[in-house]
Scaffold this motif. Structure first.
Motif, PDB file in Angstrom:
ATOM      1  N   VAL A 138      12.905  -4.912  -8.557  1.00  0.00           N
ATOM      2  CA  VAL A 138      11.761  -4.737  -7.654  1.00  0.00           C
ATOM      3  C   VAL A 138      12.049  -5.499  -6.362  1.00  0.00           C
ATOM      4  N   PRO A 139      11.494  -5.065  -5.230  1.00  0.00           N
ATOM      5  CA  PRO A 139      11.683  -5.798  -3.978  1.00  0.00           C
ATOM      6  C   PRO A 139      11.119  -7.212  -4.115  1.00  0.00           C
ATOM      7  N   ASN A 140      11.779  -8.200  -3.516  1.00  0.00           N
ATOM      8  CA  ASN A 140      11.331  -9.579  -3.697  1.00  0.00           C
ATOM      9  C   ASN A 140      10.454 -10.109  -2.571  1.00  0.00           C
ATOM     10  N   ASP A 141      10.159  -9.265  -1.534  1.00  0.00           N
ATOM     11  CA  ASP A 141       9.232  -9.745  -0.502  1.00  0.00           C
ATOM     12  C   ASP A 141       7.838  -9.775  -1.093  1.00  0.00           C
ATOM     13  N   PRO A 142       6.995 -10.731  -0.692  1.00  0.00           N
ATOM     14  CA  PRO A 142       5.709 -10.959  -1.369  1.00  0.00           C
ATOM     15  C   PRO A 142       4.832  -9.721  -1.528  1.00  0.00           C
ATOM     16  N   THR A 143       4.707  -8.914  -0.474  1.00  0.00           N
ATOM     17  CA  THR A 143       3.809  -7.769  -0.533  1.00  0.00           C
ATOM     18  C   THR A 143       4.313  -6.694  -1.473  1.00  0.00           C
ATOM     19  N   ASN A 144       5.565  -6.255  -1.286  1.00  0.00           N
ATOM     20  CA  ASN A 144       6.092  -5.167  -2.110  1.00  0.00           C
ATOM     21  C   ASN A 144       6.385  -5.606  -3.532  1.00  0.00           C
ATOM     22  N   GLN A 145       6.715  -6.890  -3.726  1.00  0.00           N
ATOM     23  CA  GLN A 145       6.942  -7.376  -5.083  1.00  0.00           C
ATOM     24  C   GLN A 145       5.664  -7.262  -5.903  1.00  0.00           C
ATOM     25  N   GLY A 146       4.554  -7.732  -5.336  1.00  0.00           N
ATOM     26  CA  GLY A 146       3.281  -7.642  -6.049  1.00  0.00           C
ATOM     27  C   GLY A 146       2.869  -6.208  -6.305  1.00  0.00           C
ATOM     28  N   ARG A 147       3.090  -5.364  -5.311  1.00  0.00           N
ATOM     29  CA  ARG A 147       2.730  -3.954  -5.457  1.00  0.00           C
ATOM     30  C   ARG A 147       3.584  -3.295  -6.534  1.00  0.00           C
ATOM     31  N   ALA A 148       4.877  -3.639  -6.585  1.00  0.00           N
ATOM     32  CA  ALA A 148       5.778  -3.058  -7.586  1.00  0.00           C
ATOM     33  C   ALA A 148       5.386  -3.503  -8.992  1.00  0.00           C
ATOM     34  N   ILE A 149       5.075  -4.776  -9.139  1.00  0.00           N
ATOM     35  CA  ILE A 149       4.678  -5.283 -10.460  1.00  0.00           C
ATOM     36  C   ILE A 149       3.377  -4.627 -10.907  1.00  0.00           C
ATOM     37  N   ASN A 150       2.450  -4.443  -9.972  1.00  0.00           N
ATOM     38  CA  ASN A 150       1.201  -3.764 -10.329  1.00  0.00           C
ATOM     39  C   ASN A 150       1.443  -2.309 -10.716  1.00  0.00           C
ATOM     40  N   LEU A 151       2.441  -1.661 -10.084  1.00  0.00           N
ATOM     41  CA  LEU A 151       2.798  -0.300 -10.474  1.00  0.00           C
ATOM     42  C   LEU A 151       3.288  -0.272 -11.920  1.00  0.00           C
ATOM     43  N   THR A 191      18.350  -0.271  -4.099  1.00  0.00           N
ATOM     44  CA  THR A 191      19.131   0.960  -4.233  1.00  0.00           C
ATOM     45  C   THR A 191      20.490   0.698  -4.884  1.00  0.00           C
ATOM     46  N   ILE A 192      21.019  -0.509  -4.678  1.00  0.00           N
ATOM     47  CA  ILE A 192      22.269  -0.882  -5.348  1.00  0.00           C
ATOM     48  C   ILE A 192      22.035  -0.982  -6.854  1.00  0.00           C
ATOM     49  N   ALA A 193      20.899  -1.581  -7.222  1.00  0.00           N
ATOM     50  CA  ALA A 193      20.544  -1.654  -8.645  1.00  0.00           C
ATOM     51  C   ALA A 193      20.397  -0.249  -9.220  1.00  0.00           C
ATOM     52  N   TYR A 194      19.762   0.632  -8.455  1.00  0.00           N
ATOM     53  CA  TYR A 194      19.604   2.022  -8.898  1.00  0.00           C
ATOM     54  C   TYR A 194      20.969   2.676  -9.115  1.00  0.00           C
ATOM     55  N   ASN A 195      21.877   2.482  -8.175  1.00  0.00           N
ATOM     56  CA  ASN A 195      23.200   3.104  -8.273  1.00  0.00           C
ATOM     57  C   ASN A 195      24.039   2.518  -9.405  1.00  0.00           C
ATOM     58  N   SER A 196      23.668   1.327  -9.859  1.00  0.00           N
ATOM     59  CA  SER A 196      24.392   0.718 -10.973  1.00  0.00           C
ATOM     60  C   SER A 196      23.797   1.127 -12.316  1.00  0.00           C
ATOM     61  N   GLY A 197      22.753   1.957 -12.275  1.00  0.00           N
ATOM     62  CA  GLY A 197      22.176   2.478 -13.513  1.00  0.00           C
ATOM     63  C   GLY A 197      20.886   1.826 -13.955  1.00  0.00           C
ATOM     64  N   GLU A 198      20.405   0.847 -13.193  1.00  0.00           N
ATOM     65  CA  GLU A 198      19.158   0.177 -13.563  1.00  0.00           C
ATOM     66  C   GLU A 198      17.960   0.919 -12.975  1.00  0.00           C
ATOM     67  N   PRO A 199      16.826   0.923 -13.674  1.00  0.00           N
ATOM     68  CA  PRO A 199      15.596   1.422 -13.055  1.00  0.00           C
ATOM     69  C   PRO A 199      15.256   0.509 -11.875  1.00  0.00           C
ATOM     70  N   ALA A 200      14.731   1.075 -10.799  1.00  0.00           N
ATOM     71  CA  ALA A 200      14.433   0.279  -9.609  1.00  0.00           C
ATOM     72  C   ALA A 200      13.218   0.833  -8.887  1.00  0.00           C
ATOM     73  N   VAL A 201      12.356  -0.077  -8.451  1.00  0.00           N
ATOM     74  CA  VAL A 201      11.242   0.289  -7.588  1.00  0.00           C
ATOM     75  C   VAL A 201      11.750   0.155  -6.158  1.00  0.00           C
ATOM     76  N   VAL A 202      11.793   1.277  -5.444  1.00  0.00           N
ATOM     77  CA  VAL A 202      12.427   1.309  -4.126  1.00  0.00           C
ATOM     78  C   VAL A 202      11.385   1.530  -3.045  1.00  0.00           C
ATOM     79  N   ASP A 221       2.753   4.902  -7.146  1.00  0.00           N
ATOM     80  CA  ASP A 221       1.346   4.529  -7.159  1.00  0.00           C
ATOM     81  C   ASP A 221       0.509   5.610  -6.482  1.00  0.00           C
ATOM     82  N   ASP A 222      -0.782   5.602  -6.766  1.00  0.00           N
ATOM     83  CA  ASP A 222      -1.702   6.616  -6.260  1.00  0.00           C
ATOM     84  C   ASP A 222      -2.227   6.188  -4.892  1.00  0.00           C
ATOM     85  N   PRO A 223      -1.829   6.877  -3.816  1.00  0.00           N
ATOM     86  CA  PRO A 223      -2.255   6.455  -2.480  1.00  0.00           C
ATOM     87  C   PRO A 223      -3.741   6.639  -2.226  1.00  0.00           C
ATOM     88  N   ASN A 224      -4.413   7.396  -3.089  1.00  0.00           N
ATOM     89  CA  ASN A 224      -5.845   7.641  -2.908  1.00  0.00           C
ATOM     90  C   ASN A 224      -6.722   6.696  -3.724  1.00  0.00           C
TER      91      ASN A 224
END
Length: 293
Positions: A138-151, A191-202, A221-224
């Motif tokens: 998952v992305p490690n920046d605060p906003t996208n990390q939290g959003r990815a974990i919630n997904l 995307t590197i994690a994805y290309n190595s075969g791991e699931p990844a939130v991009v 996630d549901d944008p609505n």
């Protein structure tokens, strides 16, 4: 077209000019919002084709604007506070809330634009079958990390120790009760994690850059949903300029069908247009700022 670009501003440039900005606060000076000067618009993605479409529309309306490109996500708000620009368009409400609280600023949203869904990709897979026990990048920046974990939490892949967190971190994950392990990495490394075969939130910014097909996402996630409100992208400015007619007319031009079509093309069809009243945006921002305080 009536559009001008000036040199990319960076943190160093703003630091060098901040003393000038501070020393002139008490002086009476005309800004672009108060005169016939071009409206200075800050953004981090001026290379996208929708900006050219947008510029043509602004020219047709007789609105002069000057695009001020930035090389990172931290400086466009600093530039707004320091009157280096008049308005910016690069961030969502969650990012603005974090900035306002952290910097002691009071920047405000004046118009909504789009939401870009956050999605889970797994090379060679079209479902969650077999994902249990996997490490998910998952992305490690605060906003996208939290959003990815919630997904992941919303889809039963992780269990949080406390529900309802806006920006959960890996420390908030009950690993023993979760089906997957969360692995934070730099957003560009997902995307590197994805290309190595791991699931990844991009992050959507990297989906197309990496040549991924948005239709191959296993989850998004549901944008609505109400939970997506913090991720509504916006035009932002200072309270002093929030009611300026020229700035608001310019921001509303982004909703033109021609711009919307260009946005869909550049986003690979993932962008979801959002048209929320300013009052709604202000209420969401206030709630987020309270949660960040």
């Amino acid at each position: 077209m009536n559009i001008r670009r000036i040199a990319t501003l960076t943190a160093a440039t703003l630091a060098a000019t901040s003393l000038v900005a501070c020393s002139s606060e008490s002086e009476s000076t005309d800004t672009a919002a108060e005169s016939n000067e071009p409206i200075r618009v800050g953004t981090t993605d001026d290379n996208l084709p929708e900006w050219e479409v947008f510029a043509d529309l602004a020219e047709e309306k007789g609105i002069e604007m000057e695009i001020v490109p930035f090389s990172d996500y931290n400086t466009p708000n600093d530039a707004l506070v320091q009157d280096q620009i008049d308005v910016n368009k690069f961030q969502h409400l969650a990012f603005l809330a974090e900035y306002n609280v952290g910097a002691g600023a009071d920047l405000v949203p004046i118009s909504s634009t789009e939401i870009y869904p956050l999605a889970l990709f797994w090379d060679g897979h079209d479902s969650l079958d077999g994902i249990e026990g996997q490490r998910v990048a998952v992305p490690n920046d605060p906003t996208n990390q939290g959003r990815a974990i919630n997904l992941l939490a919303a889809n039963g892949l992780v269990t949080l120790k406390e529900e309802g967190l806006l920006s959960p971190t890996p420390a908030d994950v009950d690993q023993a009760a979760s089906k997957v392990e969360v692995t934070p990495v730099d957003a560009a490394q997902t995307t590197i994690a994805y290309n190595s075969g791991e699931p990844a939130v991009v992050n959507n910014s990297f989906v197309l850059r990496a040549g991924l097909n948005p239709d191959d996402a296993i989850l998004e996630d549901d944008p609505n949903s109400e939970g997506a409100e913090p991720y509504i992208n916006i035009w932002a400015t200072t309270p002093e300029k929030a009611d300026d007619e020229r700035i608001n007319e310019l921001a509303e031009l982004w909703k033109d069908p021609a711009v919307a079509e260009a946005v869909q093309e550049s986003s690979g069809g993932t962008a979801v247009a959002v048209d929320r009243p300013r009052e709604d945006l202000e209420q969401i921002l206030q709630r987020l700022e309270e949660e960040n305080s």
